[in-house]
Design an enzyme around this catalytic site. Structure first.
Site, PDB file in Angstrom:
ATOM      1  CG  HIS A  52      -1.741  -1.102   1.511  1.00 14.54           C
ATOM      2  ND1 HIS A  52      -3.098  -1.051   1.353  1.00 14.54           N
ATOM      3  CD2 HIS A  52      -1.467  -2.359   1.920  1.00 14.54           C
ATOM      4  CE1 HIS A  52      -3.629  -2.230   1.663  1.00 14.54           C
ATOM      5  NE2 HIS A  52      -2.653  -3.041   2.010  1.00 14.54           N
ATOM      6  CD  GLU A 105      -4.898  -7.946   8.280  1.00  9.46           C
ATOM      7  OE1 GLU A 105      -5.525  -7.256   7.456  1.00  9.46           O
ATOM      8  OE2 GLU A 105      -3.726  -7.738   8.589  1.00  9.46           O
TER       9      GLU A 105
HETATM   10 ZN   LIG Z   1      -2.708  -4.980   2.895  1.00 10.39          ZN
END
Ligand SMILES: [Zn+2]
Length: 408
Positions: A64, A210
């Protein structure tokens, strides 16, 4: 075209010696230096350092770029702590996005041997920086839209960002699509977005499980996300379930990012659909996640690729650093063969899922190549080379993309 004759070549997990490459935009021939010089007497041999290893350029399939600045504002240690720090600091994190920081981050990626990035573009503010960089990029235009009232307007904004990225398309810039995550994107939107990715044949990426918090939330609308949504919106309803999302994704091989908390049945579905799991061990550690069970993935014949994630959950975009951390984290695996596997997980595997004709030293592949200086290291067995390359952090001194040398 040019000829390069390194001491060693890393090719599909093997080390070649006494071989040279004839390459232009693509790799044209792999043979002994003598044969290449005899067959192509007019082609120049490029000068390189004496103890060099040539391999495919690294592919960092998940970064990102937009969150490359103010990195100390994130709270590390737990996923919800981190997410709350993102929400709390949202104004500074999104309004003063620094082109200079993004440019710097890409330069460091190039310098450490990365020739392609898969960049998640959340706001479209990284497109110009990506376009201007000599690095190859697959640009994932991302959608987040969890609340029913956001669905239409956010989808329209997403479409206009996608269109903008399509205007920027060139041989180094490929548009792609990302769904942020099953917890943050309404299933109505996910369905439309998957269909669009299928129709346009674009790579598709999404973050999945996650954290334990996502598991609890998606399974039973419980856990830390319940408080989070009540505080944010006054209501706490999940907007999709994991099996619904995996069913949508049966139509489209995708990059599933993290996947630390996927269960056995889900892994079976993932295997059937041919998805690739993206493994970012540094990010998982900083956000309080568990260690991804690579053995379970391999048992189910699921490919996994290594990536760094962004600077909002890592201190570096250096894939060799990520490999080193993975090497120490997965401490039960055989060192030498795992080091080789790590090199493949940052070249061949991501190339396949991103649909790139690179990631391999093979005739016909694009000449995205890096040269590593092995300095004065001597090897009694070539099987040791991958391990020492990872341990010493790469030591890349030259990169080619489409056969052209890029400044690193
Ligand atoms: Zn990510």
């Amino acid at each position: 075209v040019k000829i390069v004759a390194p001491k060693y070549i890393f090719k599909s997990g093997e080390i070649l010696q006494n071989k040279a490459l004839l390459f232009g935009e693509k790799i044209e021939k792999i043979d002994s230096l003598e044969s290449l010089k005899r067959d192509f007497p007019d082609v120049e041999e490029v000068e390189i350092r004496p103890n060099s290893l040539l391999m495919a350029g690294l592919i960092n399939s998940h970064i990102h770029l937009e969150y490359s600045h103010h990195t100390t504002e994130y709270d590390y240690g737990s996923f919800m702590g981190w997410l709350n720090s993102v929400v709390r600091n949202f104004p500074t994190l999104t309004q003063s996005i620094s082109e200079e920081k993004m440019r710097e981050s890409l330069k460091l990626a190039l310098k450490s041997g990365t020739t392609t990035v898969g960049a998640i573009s959340s706001l479209g503010l990284d497109l110009d920086v990506l376009k201007d960089s000599p690095i190859r990029k697959v640009v994932f235009n991302e959608i987040i839209a969890s609340q029913p009232h956001q669905v239409d307007s956010f989808y329209q904004l997403f479409l206009s960002r996608l269109e903008r990225s399509e205007e920027l398309k060139d041989r180094k810039f490929s548009p792609a699509i990302a769904i942020h995550s099953p917890y943050s994107v309404h299933k109505i939107v996910s369905k439309k977005v998957v269909e669009l990715a299928v129709e346009k044949n674009y790579p598709l990426s999404l973050h999945i499980l996650e954290s334990k918090a996502e598991r609890d939330w998606l399974d039973s609308e419980s856990g830390e996300f319940r408080d989070f949504y009540l505080k944010q919106y006054g209501v706490a309803r999940r907007v999709s379930q994991i099996d619904e999302v995996l069913e949508l994704l049966q139509k489209k091989r995708s990059l599933l990012v993290h996947g630390v908390y996927l269960n056995c049945d889900e892994l079976k579905e993932i295997s059937k659909a041919g998805h690739t799991v993206i493994h970012s061990p540094i990010s998982n550690r900083l956000l309080g996640g568990d260690r991804l069970d690579l053995e379970k993935l391999e048992e189910k014949k699921i490919d996994w690729a290594l990536a760094t994630d962004g600077l909002s959950s890592n201190y570096s975009l250096n894939l060799f650093e990520e490999m080193k951390i993975a090497l120490f984290l997965h401490n039960r695996r055989d060192l030498e063969s795992f080091a080789t596997q790590l090199l493949l997980s940052a070249t061949e595997t991501p190339a396949d899922i991103l649909g790139l004709n690179s990631g391999r030293v093979e005739v016909g592949k694009d000449s995205d190549l890096i040269l590593i200086d092995l300095e004065d290291w001597e090897f009694d067995r070539v099987e040791k080379i991958a391990l020492h390359t990872v341990l010493k952090g790469g030591n890349v001194y030259r990169s080619y993309i489409f056969g052209e040398e890029v400044e690193i």
